[in-house]
Design a protein around this motif. Structure first.
Motif, PDB file in Angstrom:
ATOM      1  N   VAL A 254       3.455  -4.321   7.649  1.00 41.13           N
ATOM      2  CA  VAL A 254       2.030  -4.616   7.785  1.00 41.13           C
ATOM      3  C   VAL A 254       1.218  -3.636   6.939  1.00 41.13           C
ATOM      4  N   ALA A 255       0.308  -4.182   6.124  1.00 40.59           N
ATOM      5  CA  ALA A 255      -0.532  -3.353   5.259  1.00 40.59           C
ATOM      6  C   ALA A 255      -1.821  -4.106   4.963  1.00 40.59           C
ATOM      7  N   ASP A 256      -2.837  -3.360   4.497  1.00 43.91           N
ATOM      8  CA  ASP A 256      -4.078  -4.032   4.125  1.00 43.91           C
ATOM      9  C   ASP A 256      -3.951  -4.607   2.721  1.00 43.91           C
ATOM     10  N   ALA A 257      -5.041  -5.168   2.200  1.00 44.65           N
ATOM     11  CA  ALA A 257      -4.993  -5.854   0.914  1.00 44.65           C
ATOM     12  C   ALA A 257      -4.615  -4.928  -0.236  1.00 44.65           C
ATOM     13  N   ALA A 258      -4.827  -3.629  -0.054  1.00 42.85           N
ATOM     14  CA  ALA A 258      -4.494  -2.665  -1.099  1.00 42.85           C
ATOM     15  C   ALA A 258      -3.111  -2.048  -0.916  1.00 42.85           C
ATOM     16  N   GLY A 259      -2.415  -2.450   0.156  1.00 43.16           N
ATOM     17  CA  GLY A 259      -1.081  -1.904   0.395  1.00 43.16           C
ATOM     18  C   GLY A 259      -1.043  -0.695   1.295  1.00 43.16           C
ATOM     19  N   ARG A 260      -2.166  -0.315   1.869  1.00 46.61           N
ATOM     20  CA  ARG A 260      -2.222   0.847   2.759  1.00 46.61           C
ATOM     21  C   ARG A 260      -1.600   0.493   4.106  1.00 46.61           C
ATOM     22  N   THR A 261      -0.636   1.278   4.572  1.00 46.15           N
ATOM     23  CA  THR A 261       0.033   1.013   5.846  1.00 46.15           C
ATOM     24  C   THR A 261      -0.677   1.724   6.991  1.00 46.15           C
ATOM     25  N   SER A 262      -0.107   1.604   8.166  1.00 49.03           N
ATOM     26  CA  SER A 262      -0.661   2.249   9.358  1.00 49.03           C
ATOM     27  C   SER A 262      -0.441   3.750   9.364  1.00 49.03           C
ATOM     28  N   VAL A 263       0.378   4.270   8.438  1.00 53.97           N
ATOM     29  CA  VAL A 263       0.652   5.707   8.365  1.00 53.97           C
ATOM     30  C   VAL A 263      -0.109   6.293   7.177  1.00 53.97           C
ATOM     31  N   PRO A 264      -0.992   7.254   7.398  1.00 54.14           N
ATOM     32  CA  PRO A 264      -1.768   7.844   6.301  1.00 54.14           C
ATOM     33  C   PRO A 264      -0.858   8.367   5.185  1.00 54.14           C
ATOM     34  N   GLY A 265      -1.223   8.030   3.956  1.00 56.39           N
ATOM     35  CA  GLY A 265      -0.465   8.515   2.804  1.00 56.39           C
ATOM     36  C   GLY A 265       0.668   7.621   2.368  1.00 56.39           C
ATOM     37  N   VAL A 266       0.949   6.570   3.133  1.00 54.34           N
ATOM     38  CA  VAL A 266       2.057   5.676   2.814  1.00 54.34           C
ATOM     39  C   VAL A 266       1.507   4.309   2.425  1.00 54.34           C
ATOM     40  N   TRP A 267       1.891   3.862   1.245  1.00 54.21           N
ATOM     41  CA  TRP A 267       1.508   2.544   0.755  1.00 54.21           C
ATOM     42  C   TRP A 267       2.755   1.695   0.520  1.00 54.21           C
ATOM     43  N   VAL A 268       2.570   0.393   0.475  1.00 53.38           N
ATOM     44  CA  VAL A 268       3.649  -0.531   0.145  1.00 53.38           C
ATOM     45  C   VAL A 268       3.129  -1.566  -0.852  1.00 53.38           C
ATOM     46  N   VAL A 287      -0.007  -2.861  -8.987  1.00 52.43           N
ATOM     47  CA  VAL A 287      -1.199  -2.357  -9.668  1.00 52.43           C
ATOM     48  C   VAL A 287      -2.316  -2.088  -8.656  1.00 52.43           C
ATOM     49  N   THR A 288      -2.490  -3.021  -7.706  1.00 48.72           N
ATOM     50  CA  THR A 288      -3.537  -2.859  -6.693  1.00 48.72           C
ATOM     51  C   THR A 288      -3.292  -1.614  -5.847  1.00 48.72           C
ATOM     52  N   ALA A 289      -2.054  -1.421  -5.418  1.00 47.71           N
ATOM     53  CA  ALA A 289      -1.723  -0.245  -4.613  1.00 47.71           C
ATOM     54  C   ALA A 289      -1.925   1.038  -5.410  1.00 47.71           C
ATOM     55  N   ALA A 290      -1.537   1.014  -6.675  1.00 47.25           N
ATOM     56  CA  ALA A 290      -1.683   2.207  -7.509  1.00 47.25           C
ATOM     57  C   ALA A 290      -3.141   2.617  -7.638  1.00 47.25           C
ATOM     58  N   ALA A 295      -7.456   6.353  -6.103  1.00 47.55           N
ATOM     59  CA  ALA A 295      -8.771   6.592  -5.506  1.00 47.55           C
ATOM     60  C   ALA A 295      -8.660   7.544  -4.321  1.00 47.55           C
ATOM     61  N   ASP A 296      -7.608   7.401  -3.537  1.00 49.62           N
ATOM     62  CA  ASP A 296      -7.400   8.279  -2.385  1.00 49.62           C
ATOM     63  C   ASP A 296      -7.155   9.710  -2.845  1.00 49.62           C
ATOM     64  N   LEU A 297      -6.380   9.870  -3.904  1.00 50.79           N
ATOM     65  CA  LEU A 297      -6.112  11.202  -4.445  1.00 50.79           C
ATOM     66  C   LEU A 297      -7.366  11.812  -5.064  1.00 50.79           C
TER      67      LEU A 297
END
Length: 315
Positions: A254-268, A287-290, A295-297
């Motif tokens: 499970v992730a949002d449209a940008a690939g952000r998961t429920s755990v901070p700092g972890v994307w898929v 590309v979207t997740a990157a 932006a988070d960094l």
């Protein structure tokens, strides 16, 4: 164990999603390290289709070109298997089967999925060749041939677009409803009762599907929709949420449209979260997740810079 200098982003998985993300991050002047176990799901296929300007390119060639492009911008590729991932005060540490400890401020997982294949003799050996799952990926290559479809009325109606010789092999699936039977008959799709025991192969080509009861149904290709299961072991250990995919086709992260998961700092990105995505969609997800990770960094870099600036001003 060997431990290297921390990078901005560790990417686990070197397929279309992972390499597209790594390329975007490297071009954003981020330090990025890709860990690739060389287990791309589409490796058995002869070519990747539907990728504009790259239609038909062999999967191995695609990832080789992609890795080279990542490296030309300073990204690094490490060919190893990630065996664990843990949170640290400054980010994450990933251990590989080569005994390395690789550290990143952020973690992007693009490990894809596994196809659950039925226990039909010969099927696994033909998977990705003349046993296929996606009409848009493989339909053109088996056009006008006798196609057997395993158990799925929906798939049978889809593949009818590519061939007038489609047979629905019921196998262990429920009988078609009255409406489905009407649809199949109207499209000239025969329905064969009975479970399939094995695929008949002659000169490295499928020639038929042998039923448990003995008869052989002549086909040149077999299509079916496997259950799709996200390769999520590393993510589960980090506490990332997984669930049944809305399509009902299997499990996903499970992730949002940008690939952000429920755990901070972890994307898929890619099939580990969007299990029905093709190669092009998976690359776009990378590309979207990157962009979201960068932006988070940037936000974190700015906050730290402000803290240092204020500290220096006070001193």
């Amino acid at each position: 164990m060997a431990e290297e200098k921390q990078v901005d982003v560790v990417v686990i998985g070197g397929g279309a999603a992972g390499l597209s993300a790594a390329l975007t991050l490297a071009r954003a002047r981020r330090s990025v390290l890709v860990i690739d176990a060389r287990e791309q799901r589409n490796a058995p296929a002869a070519g990747v289709h539907g990728w504009l300007t790259r239609d038909g390119i062999p999967p191995a060639e695609l990832v080789t070109i992609g890795a080279r492009e990542v490296e030309q911008y300073g990204g690094r590729i490490r060919y190893a298997r990630a065996v664990s991932a843990q949170r640290t005060p400054g980010g994450f540490v990933v251990e590989t089967d080569r005994g390395e400890r690789l550290r990143g401020r952020r973690l992007l997982v693009t490990t894809g999925l596994a196809d659950e294949l039925p226990p039909i003799s010969g099927l696994r050996e033909r998977w990705g060749r003349d046993v296929v799952h996606c009409p848009y990926c493989h339909g053109w290559e088996i056009r006008d041939q006798p196609i057997g479809v395993l158990g799925s009325v929906h798939h049978a109606l889809l593949f009818r677009q590519w061939s007038s010789r489609v047979t629905l092999l019921r196998h262990t699936s429920p009988a078609p409803t009255a409406q489905q039977a009407e649809q199949l008959a109207a499209r000239g799709i025969a329905v064969v009762e009975g479970a399939v025991r094995a695929l008949e192969v002659v000169n490295d080509h499928i020639t038929g599907a042998r039923l448990e009861s003995g008869p052989v149904v002549p086909i040149a290709a077999l299509a079916f929709a496997p259950r799709l299961v996200a390769r999520d072991a590393l993510l589960l250990a980090l506490g990332v949420e997984t669930a049944e995919h809305p399509s009902g086709a299997g499990t996903h992260v499970v992730a949002d449209a940008a690939g952000r998961t429920s755990v901070p700092g972890v994307w898929v990105a890619g099939n580990v979260t969007d299990i029905v995505a093709g190669v092009v969609q998976s690359a776009a997800g990378g590309v979207t997740a990157a962009a979201a990770i960068n932006a988070d960094l940037v936000e974190e870099d700015t906050r730290m810079a402000v803290e240092r600036w204020l500290l220096g001003d006070m001193v």
